[in-house]
Design a protein around this motif. Sequence first.
Motif, PDB file in Angstrom:
ATOM      1  N   GLU A  84       0.836  -1.209   0.000  1.00 35.40           N
ATOM      2  CA  GLU A  84       0.000   0.000   0.000  1.00 35.40           C
ATOM      3  C   GLU A  84       0.867   1.253   0.000  1.00 35.40           C
ATOM      4  O   GLU A  84       0.543   2.234  -0.694  1.00 35.40           O
ATOM      5  CB  GLU A  84      -0.923  -0.006   1.223  1.00 35.40           C
ATOM      6  CG  GLU A  84      -2.014  -1.050   1.144  1.00 35.40           C
ATOM      7  CD  GLU A  84      -2.775  -1.216   2.450  1.00 35.40           C
ATOM      8  OE1 GLU A  84      -3.982  -1.525   2.382  1.00 35.40           O
ATOM      9  OE2 GLU A  84      -2.170  -1.041   3.534  1.00 35.40           O
ATOM     10  N   LEU A  85       1.961   1.227   0.730  1.00 38.12           N
ATOM     11  CA  LEU A  85       2.865   2.380   0.733  1.00 38.12           C
ATOM     12  C   LEU A  85       3.500   2.573  -0.633  1.00 38.12           C
ATOM     13  O   LEU A  85       3.639   3.710  -1.105  1.00 38.12           O
ATOM     14  CB  LEU A  85       3.924   2.213   1.827  1.00 38.12           C
ATOM     15  CG  LEU A  85       3.390   2.266   3.262  1.00 38.12           C
ATOM     16  CD1 LEU A  85       4.475   1.849   4.249  1.00 38.12           C
ATOM     17  CD2 LEU A  85       2.852   3.648   3.600  1.00 38.12           C
ATOM     18  N   PHE A  86       3.874   1.481  -1.289  1.00 36.17           N
ATOM     19  CA  PHE A  86       4.440   1.611  -2.629  1.00 36.17           C
ATOM     20  C   PHE A  86       3.388   2.025  -3.647  1.00 36.17           C
ATOM     21  O   PHE A  86       3.705   2.692  -4.631  1.00 36.17           O
ATOM     22  CB  PHE A  86       5.192   0.349  -3.051  1.00 36.17           C
ATOM     23  CG  PHE A  86       6.654   0.435  -2.733  1.00 36.17           C
ATOM     24  CD1 PHE A  86       7.522   1.168  -3.531  1.00 36.17           C
ATOM     25  CD2 PHE A  86       7.163  -0.161  -1.599  1.00 36.17           C
ATOM     26  CE1 PHE A  86       8.859   1.291  -3.218  1.00 36.17           C
ATOM     27  CE2 PHE A  86       8.507  -0.052  -1.277  1.00 36.17           C
ATOM     28  CZ  PHE A  86       9.358   0.673  -2.090  1.00 36.17           C
ATOM     29  N   GLN A  87       2.138   1.690  -3.424  1.00 41.31           N
ATOM     30  CA  GLN A  87       1.072   2.174  -4.306  1.00 41.31           C
ATOM     31  C   GLN A  87       0.966   3.691  -4.174  1.00 41.31           C
ATOM     32  O   GLN A  87       0.812   4.399  -5.169  1.00 41.31           O
ATOM     33  CB  GLN A  87      -0.264   1.510  -3.966  1.00 41.31           C
ATOM     34  CG  GLN A  87      -1.365   1.889  -4.927  1.00 41.31           C
ATOM     35  CD  GLN A  87      -1.059   1.513  -6.358  1.00 41.31           C
ATOM     36  OE1 GLN A  87      -0.707   0.376  -6.642  1.00 41.31           O
ATOM     37  NE2 GLN A  87      -1.172   2.457  -7.280  1.00 41.31           N
ATOM     38  N   ARG A  88       1.096   4.197  -2.963  1.00 39.90           N
ATOM     39  CA  ARG A  88       1.091   5.643  -2.733  1.00 39.90           C
ATOM     40  C   ARG A  88       2.293   6.287  -3.438  1.00 39.90           C
ATOM     41  O   ARG A  88       2.161   7.338  -4.072  1.00 39.90           O
ATOM     42  CB  ARG A  88       1.127   5.933  -1.235  1.00 39.90           C
ATOM     43  CG  ARG A  88       1.115   7.408  -0.912  1.00 39.90           C
ATOM     44  CD  ARG A  88       1.205   7.649   0.562  1.00 39.90           C
ATOM     45  NE  ARG A  88      -0.125   7.606   1.143  1.00 39.90           N
ATOM     46  CZ  ARG A  88      -0.398   7.979   2.382  1.00 39.90           C
ATOM     47  NH1 ARG A  88       0.565   8.385   3.183  1.00 39.90           N
ATOM     48  NH2 ARG A  88      -1.621   7.944   2.835  1.00 39.90           N
ATOM     49  N   ILE A  89       3.450   5.665  -3.329  1.00 37.16           N
ATOM     50  CA  ILE A  89       4.658   6.174  -3.998  1.00 37.16           C
ATOM     51  C   ILE A  89       4.473   6.154  -5.511  1.00 37.16           C
ATOM     52  O   ILE A  89       4.785   7.134  -6.201  1.00 37.16           O
ATOM     53  CB  ILE A  89       5.897   5.359  -3.552  1.00 37.16           C
ATOM     54  CG1 ILE A  89       6.227   5.680  -2.093  1.00 37.16           C
ATOM     55  CG2 ILE A  89       7.099   5.637  -4.467  1.00 37.16           C
ATOM     56  CD1 ILE A  89       7.249   4.758  -1.455  1.00 37.16           C
ATOM     57  N   ASP A  90       3.944   5.053  -6.046  1.00 33.97           N
ATOM     58  CA  ASP A  90       3.717   4.954  -7.492  1.00 33.97           C
ATOM     59  C   ASP A  90       2.725   6.010  -7.980  1.00 33.97           C
ATOM     60  O   ASP A  90       2.920   6.606  -9.044  1.00 33.97           O
ATOM     61  CB  ASP A  90       3.237   3.558  -7.866  1.00 33.97           C
ATOM     62  CG  ASP A  90       4.323   2.507  -7.743  1.00 33.97           C
ATOM     63  OD1 ASP A  90       5.520   2.863  -7.761  1.00 33.97           O
ATOM     64  OD2 ASP A  90       3.972   1.315  -7.624  1.00 33.97           O
ATOM     65  N   ASN A  91       1.666   6.248  -7.222  1.00 36.47           N
ATOM     66  CA  ASN A  91       0.696   7.282  -7.599  1.00 36.47           C
ATOM     67  C   ASN A  91       1.355   8.656  -7.617  1.00 36.47           C
ATOM     68  O   ASN A  91       1.100   9.457  -8.519  1.00 36.47           O
ATOM     69  CB  ASN A  91      -0.493   7.274  -6.636  1.00 36.47           C
ATOM     70  CG  ASN A  91      -1.354   6.038  -6.785  1.00 36.47           C
ATOM     71  OD1 ASN A  91      -1.316   5.345  -7.802  1.00 36.47           O
ATOM     72  ND2 ASN A  91      -2.136   5.739  -5.751  1.00 36.47           N
ATOM     73  N   ALA A  92       2.208   8.926  -6.641  1.00 33.62           N
ATOM     74  CA  ALA A  92       2.909  10.214  -6.602  1.00 33.62           C
ATOM     75  C   ALA A  92       3.868  10.343  -7.784  1.00 33.62           C
ATOM     76  O   ALA A  92       3.988  11.423  -8.369  1.00 33.62           O
ATOM     77  CB  ALA A  92       3.664  10.361  -5.283  1.00 33.62           C
TER      78      ALA A  92
END
Length: 131
Positions: A5-13
């Motif tokens: 989930e944290l990497f999904q946030r990073i990918d979205n950014a």
Amino acid sequence: MTEDELFQRIDNAIDRFKRADGYQKRIKVSKDPHSEWLTFNWRQLTWRENGIEYLIEVFPNFDEREDISSWTMYTAASYDLDRKRFNLKKLLAEKASLKIIAENIDQLLVSGYKLVTSITKDEIPFAVNLK
């Protein structure tokens, strides 16, 4: 939040960052770790401009048992000239939790990009002789 989930946030950014006006549209994003025997989440943004190779990277730090102990984010600029490598690296977050990086990723991407692209070739120091 989980690591995914944290990497999904990073990918979205990263996607937002690449779409923003004034930033490189040619930025390549790598997600696959370099090692087949030790797999982990990792992100690297790379691009080339005016003869300089740039990157922004989020990668894990490992303990003695090869478990992830923390995360680091940095930006760098390098170029090769006359069989010499010139390289400059600036830390954006060192030995931090992935949560801290993910919560601040928008600002870290922008500040890292602005920091590294404002550096001139003359400001990038000699690092190593190439063979």
